[in-house]
Every structure is written in structure tokens, then in C-alpha cells.
Design an enzyme around this catalytic site. Structure first.
Site, PDB file in Angstrom:
ATOM      1  N   PRO A 231       0.845  -1.206   0.028  1.00  0.00           N
ATOM      2  CA  PRO A 231      -0.037   0.109   0.107  1.00  0.00           C
ATOM      3  C   PRO A 231       0.800   1.363  -0.050  1.00  0.00           C
ATOM      4  O   PRO A 231       0.463   2.258  -0.100  1.00  0.00           O
ATOM      5  CB  PRO A 231      -0.703  -0.212   1.144  1.00  0.00           C
ATOM      6  CG  PRO A 231      -0.018  -0.884   2.196  1.00  0.00           C
ATOM      7  CD  PRO A 231       0.701  -1.905   1.179  1.00  0.00           C
ATOM      8  N   ASP A 254       4.015   1.407 -11.929  1.00  0.00           N
ATOM      9  CA  ASP A 254       2.931   2.375 -11.595  1.00  0.00           C
ATOM     10  C   ASP A 254       3.194   3.680 -10.736  1.00  0.00           C
ATOM     11  O   ASP A 254       4.145   3.862 -10.043  1.00  0.00           O
ATOM     12  CB  ASP A 254       1.638   1.643 -11.196  1.00  0.00           C
ATOM     13  CG  ASP A 254       1.031   0.715 -12.137  1.00  0.00           C
ATOM     14  OD1 ASP A 254       1.528   0.806 -13.374  1.00  0.00           O
ATOM     15  OD2 ASP A 254       0.218   0.028 -11.738  1.00  0.00           O
ATOM     16  N   LYS A 276       0.261   4.870 -14.665  1.00  0.00           N
ATOM     17  CA  LYS A 276      -1.058   4.748 -14.594  1.00  0.00           C
ATOM     18  C   LYS A 276      -1.770   5.457 -13.444  1.00  0.00           C
ATOM     19  O   LYS A 276      -1.471   4.965 -12.166  1.00  0.00           O
ATOM     20  CB  LYS A 276      -1.508   3.463 -14.614  1.00  0.00           C
ATOM     21  CG  LYS A 276      -1.083   2.623 -16.082  1.00  0.00           C
ATOM     22  CD  LYS A 276      -1.541   1.233 -16.029  1.00  0.00           C
ATOM     23  CE  LYS A 276      -3.139   1.062 -16.001  1.00  0.00           C
ATOM     24  NZ  LYS A 276      -3.278  -0.255 -15.917  1.00  0.00           N
ATOM     25  N   GLY A 308      -0.235  -2.079  -4.217  1.00  0.00           N
ATOM     26  CA  GLY A 308      -0.969  -3.200  -3.304  1.00  0.00           C
ATOM     27  C   GLY A 308      -0.599  -4.533  -3.708  1.00  0.00           C
ATOM     28  O   GLY A 308       0.500  -4.991  -3.924  1.00  0.00           O
ATOM     29  N   ASP A 309      -1.566  -5.436  -4.217  1.00  0.00           N
ATOM     30  CA  ASP A 309      -1.462  -6.855  -4.753  1.00  0.00           C
ATOM     31  C   ASP A 309      -1.889  -6.892  -6.168  1.00  0.00           C
ATOM     32  O   ASP A 309      -2.724  -6.166  -6.534  1.00  0.00           O
ATOM     33  CB  ASP A 309      -2.269  -7.742  -3.812  1.00  0.00           C
ATOM     34  CG  ASP A 309      -2.325  -9.094  -4.288  1.00  0.00           C
ATOM     35  OD1 ASP A 309      -1.250  -9.776  -3.602  1.00  0.00           O
ATOM     36  OD2 ASP A 309      -2.885  -9.700  -5.551  1.00  0.00           O
ATOM     37  N   THR A 337      -2.811  -5.990   0.206  1.00  0.00           N
ATOM     38  CA  THR A 337      -3.685  -4.927  -0.638  1.00  0.00           C
ATOM     39  C   THR A 337      -3.968  -3.953   0.627  1.00  0.00           C
ATOM     40  O   THR A 337      -3.989  -4.051   1.621  1.00  0.00           O
ATOM     41  CB  THR A 337      -4.782  -5.831  -1.093  1.00  0.00           C
ATOM     42  OG1 THR A 337      -5.516  -5.144  -1.892  1.00  0.00           O
ATOM     43  CG2 THR A 337      -5.601  -6.377   0.112  1.00  0.00           C
ATOM     44  N   MET A 389     -10.537   3.069  -4.347  1.00  0.00           N
ATOM     45  CA  MET A 389     -10.782   4.241  -5.085  1.00  0.00           C
ATOM     46  C   MET A 389     -11.993   4.611  -4.709  1.00  0.00           C
ATOM     47  O   MET A 389     -12.918   5.119  -5.779  1.00  0.00           O
ATOM     48  CB  MET A 389     -10.545   3.859  -6.705  1.00  0.00           C
ATOM     49  CG  MET A 389      -9.136   3.375  -7.047  1.00  0.00           C
ATOM     50  SD  MET A 389      -9.146   2.822  -8.730  1.00  0.00           S
ATOM     51  CE  MET A 389      -9.808   1.057  -8.558  1.00  0.00           C
TER      52      MET A 389
END
Length: 483
Positions: A231, A254, A276, A308-309, A337, A389
């Protein structure tokens, strides 16, 4: 050049002690500890113990270590390669060291730095590989803490791999050109198929891979790791993720992956940001898939870093399909995650006996259609919902869940930047959730957790959601009064 304060007062070195005499003086725990440390070597250990404590005596006997049950006399240090004075008597330890120094034998007196010609390090043993950590006597506990971390990071098979490398050293010097080619050979030896086979205890397979690598007939095969970066907090990265980052030729990451985690990779690894973020993609998913395939076909070992995962809203399924179709091998390295990190920030039990026995992960976008997802009915029956999100879909999530029958007073927890130093925690109830969409102060990733189990969280560390609405209402009122 180093500043004077950055210079060591000791020169790190390794003594050759194989078959040589190493003398340890003392009857108790300190002598016991030195002997255990020395058993990492094949030195000839002699324990000078006139009255060893019971457990020490049993240990010495069980290990077949020579015991000299006599009071100290200077000639006892004769012919030793190293001497350890660990009697617990400071004056006696000094006498032992002085006797050794008179014979030009390096000596160490426990807890007396001025009577130490060398310090005993905290040791990570992967013979023939050894990692020694020293603090010049200033912080033995710190050295032990560092040792524990390094011990976890290094594969237990590293010593076997190093031993195999020693067998191939002469052949590599004959057959592989000096310079870049030889460096690449050894890097692939220590991080590629050879290392993988040794780790799997397949020595025959390791030799086949080493021979193919040595002959040059076997083209280097690429490999991709799909790695969960967790995280955000660097110390939540898994040990396996740390290891493969150090093996990678290229790191594709990312935007949500912290730079500190990217920087854990090898210094000379290629770093490729695919950037992203929601509604702002520097590369499309198809472009990322093609990039991973291209790097793999070039024979590179690639880490694809995902927040995360990788298997939880990480689009790993598409990347795996592209790699399989291209014949590029890959491996999943799980990560923590964000839902778990957010729950930990809140001391929040995601499942709670007699209250919530189910856990649902969603992005909330499932609620965009006309048909209510099945998990909404589960929420009504007590499941905990973790919404990824969550800020931009907060209103629709709240509206549809209340429409399905979930009580407006159901407890909710909201975490921005879960696990990170700049995290922010909020609590409230379901009917207050739509206010999140207006909060422009929440710029980081937001996790929303909803359910009866959330009531068991620790709200002492969080702010009420209602406070933001009240503050803004007051601000608007003041603006109106001034107008």
C-alpha cells in the site's frame, strides 16, 4: 573523500582460521557465546575453563571441543591464531590480552574496547559467503538487529550457489571474455535459472543451466515478476519482492508505487514508469502488455511493480495472458492489499465473530449499472465492504446500499494513503459518505470500509466526517455575512 567523522576506526577483514588454534578463556555465558560464534568456522577451538557452568560444559563436551581446566597462565596463549578473553573478571581479561599481545597474537576482551585488537561481528553465515556487521563496539544490539534483517533477505541456498560458482570459476575465466561479458555471465549465474534450480534443491538442473550459460548455446531467457509493492509503506514490502527487485534488469512501475520502493532495485536496472493513475494513463494497458513481452523477449529479468497486490484490481490477468501467449515465463509475488493496510491503520477487524463473517472487495463501479450486484445484498446481511478508489464513487455506493436496505447509520471508515506516514483517517456513518466527493483536500488514494464490524475500530486516531461539512458550512456562512 570521506569526512573524518565518516571514517572507520577499524579495517574490516576476515581472519584465516581453518585448522588453526583459537583460544577462548572463561566459564560462563560470554565464553559460551564466543564458542558458538566460532563454530561457524572450522577453527580448532580450545576452551580454557577451570570451572565451566553446567550448560556450557555439556555443550563443549557435546561438540567435542578441547577443554583445559586450569587457571590462567601466560603460556596458555602460545600458538593461538586468535584469543578471546571472556572470564567476567576485567583485570584477568586484561592480563590475558596483554599476554597475547606480547606474542603478537590478536586478542579480544569482552566489554573492554581498549583491550580489543579486533571486534567480533554479528554474523550472517551462508558459507562460503559471510556477512559480518560491526559497530566498533558501540552498539552490539544494533548489529544484531541488522543481522536479523540481512539473514531474512538472503536465501538459505546462497551458500550452495556460491559453492557451485567456485566450481565454474576456472571455466568461466577460460571461456568467457573478460569485462562486460564476464560480468553479465556471473550476474545471470547468480540471479537466473542456475540460482532458481539451486533454490529448488535441484543441483543437476543447476549444472545443466550453468553449462548452457557457459557454452553460450543457451540464449538467456527473459522472466517477468508481477510484484505487489504493497500500500505504500516501504517496510510492508515482502522479502521476496525485495529479493527480485535486486535481481531485475528492468523495473516497470505504476505512479502509485513510491519512489523509495522503486529505488530498492539494483542501481543499474532500467527503470520504466508507466504512470497509470485514474483518468490519466501515460501508457495504455495494451502498451504495458507489449512492453513486458518485448523486455522478456530481449532476455531481461523484469519486475512489474504494482501498488497493493497484483491480483487485486491490478489488471494482472491481462498481463499474464499476454506473457503466456508470447511464451515469456512469469511469476506472481503477492503484496499487501490496501484494504488490509487501511484496516490496520484503524485497528479495524474486517471480520468479527457473530457480526461479520464475509469480506467484499469492490471498486464501487459495480454500482454504476441498473442491476444491483449480489454483494449489495450480502452487505445488508452483515458482510464488510472494502471499496477501492472510494472517493469518486462514494455517493453512488451510499445511495445504492441504503436503497438496498443497509441502515444509514451503518459505520464507515475512510483512509487516505493507507499505511503511509501522511495517511489521514476519518470515521462516520453511511449517510455522510457522499460528502467525500466534494473533498478536494483528499488527493491520495482513498479506501472506504463499510459494515457493522467497522464499529469495532479505534476512532481515537481519526477525524469525524461530519467535521469537514460543519467547517465548510461555517465558512460559507462567514462569506455570506461579509457579502
Amino acid at each position: 573523500m570521506f569526512n573524518k567523522s565518516e571514517r572507520l576506526s577499524v579495517f574490516p577483514a576476515f581472519f584465516r582460521v581453518s585448522g588453526k588454534r583459537v583460544s577462548v578463556f572463561g566459564n560462563g555465558d560470554e565464553a559460551f557465546a564466543k564458542v558458538r560464534l566460532l563454530l561457524n568456522t572450522d577453527a580448532k577451538i580450545v576452551a580454557y575453563a577451570s570451572d565451566p557452568e553446567a550448560d556450557y560444559a555439556v555443550f563443549l563436551s557435546g561438540q567435542g571441543i578441547e577443554i583445559v581446566a586450569a587457571e590462567f597462565s601466560p603460556e596458555q596463549v602460545e600458538n593461538a591464531a586468535l584469543v578471546f578473553a571472556a572470564t567476567g573478571d576485567a583485570a584477568l581479561d586484561r592480563d590475558i590480552v596483554l599476554a597475547a599481545r606480547a606474542r603478537k597474537i590478536p586478542a579480544n576482551a569482552v566489554d573492554q574496547p581498549e583491550f580489543c585488537d579486533f571486534y567480533t561481528p554479528a554474523l550472517v553465515n551462508r558459507a562460503p559467503v559471510a556477512v559480518a556487521i560491526g559497530t566498533e563496539g558501540a552498539g552490539p544490539v544494533l548489529a544484531q538487529m541488522i543481522r536479523a534483517r540481512i539473514d531474512q533477505m538472503l536465501s538459505p541456498s546462497l551458500g550452495r550457489l556460491a559453492g557451485l560458482a567456485a566450481e565454474y570459476r576456472d571455466a568461466a575465466e577460460r571461456l568467457v571474455p573478460r569485462g562486460v561479458s564476464r560480468r553479465i555471465f556471473w550476474r545471470r549465474f547468480f540471479s537466473g535459472d542456475v540460482a532458481g534450480a539451486v533454490d529448488a534443491n535441484d543441483l543437476a538442473g543447476a549444472r545443466r543451466s550453468a553449462n548452457a550459460l557457459l557454452s553460450g548455446s543457451g540464449r538467456a531467457e527473459g522472466h517477468v515478476w508481477l510484484v505487489g509493492a504493497g500500500p505504500g509503506a516501504e517496510d510492508l514490502l515482502t522479502l521476496r519482492a525485495q529479493r527480485v527487485l535486486m535481481e531485475a534488469d528492468a523495473i516497470v512501475y505504476d505512479a502509485l508505487v513510491p519512489q523509495a520502493i522503486v529505488d530498492m532495485g539494483r542501481r543499474d536496472a532500467e527503470r520504466l514508469s508507466v504512470g497509470k493513475r485514474k483518468n490519466c494513463h501515460s501508457k495504455s494497458q495494451d502498451e504495458i502488455n507489449r512492453l513486458l513481452v518485448e523486455l522478456g523477449r530481449q532476455g531481461k529479468r523484469v519486475v512489474r511493480l504494482k501498488s497493493g497486490d497484483p491480483l487485486v484490481y491490478g489488471r494482472a490477468g491481462e498481463e499474464m495472458a499476454a506473457l503466456r501467449e508470447a511464451g515469456v515465463t512469469y511469476e506472481i509475488v503477492p503484496g499487501i492489499t490496501s484494504a488490509f493496510a487501511a484496516a490496520a491503520d484503524f485497528d479495524l477487524p474486517l471480520t468479527l465473530r457473530g457480526v461479520a463473517s464475509s469480506l467484499i472487495f469492490t471498486t464501487g463501479h459495480d454500482l454504476a449499472g441498473d442491476v444491483l450486484p449480489d454483494w449489495a445484498s450480502l452487505a445488508v446481511s452483515g458482510a464488510t465492504i472494502a471499496v477501492y478508489m472510494g472517493r469518486t464513487v462514494a455517493a453512488s455506493v451510499a445511495e445504492r446500499l441504503m436503497g438496498a436496505g443497509l441502515a444509514p447509520e451503518t459505520t464507515v471508515a475512510v483512509v487516505e494513503n493507507a499505511s503511509r506516514a501522511d495517511r489521514r483517517l476519518f470515521h462516520g456513518v453511511l449517510r455522510e459518505l457522499p460528502d467525500l466527493e466534494a473533498r478536494e483536500d483528499l488527493s491520495g488514494p482513498v479506501m472506504v470500509i463499510i459494515g457493522e464490524a467497522v464499529a469495532g475500530a479505534n476512532f481515537e486516531k481519526s477525524e469525524p466526517l461530519s467535521a469537514f461539512k460543519a467547517e465548510h458550512a461555517k465558512a460559507r456562512e462567514e462569506v455570506g455575512m461579509r457579502g
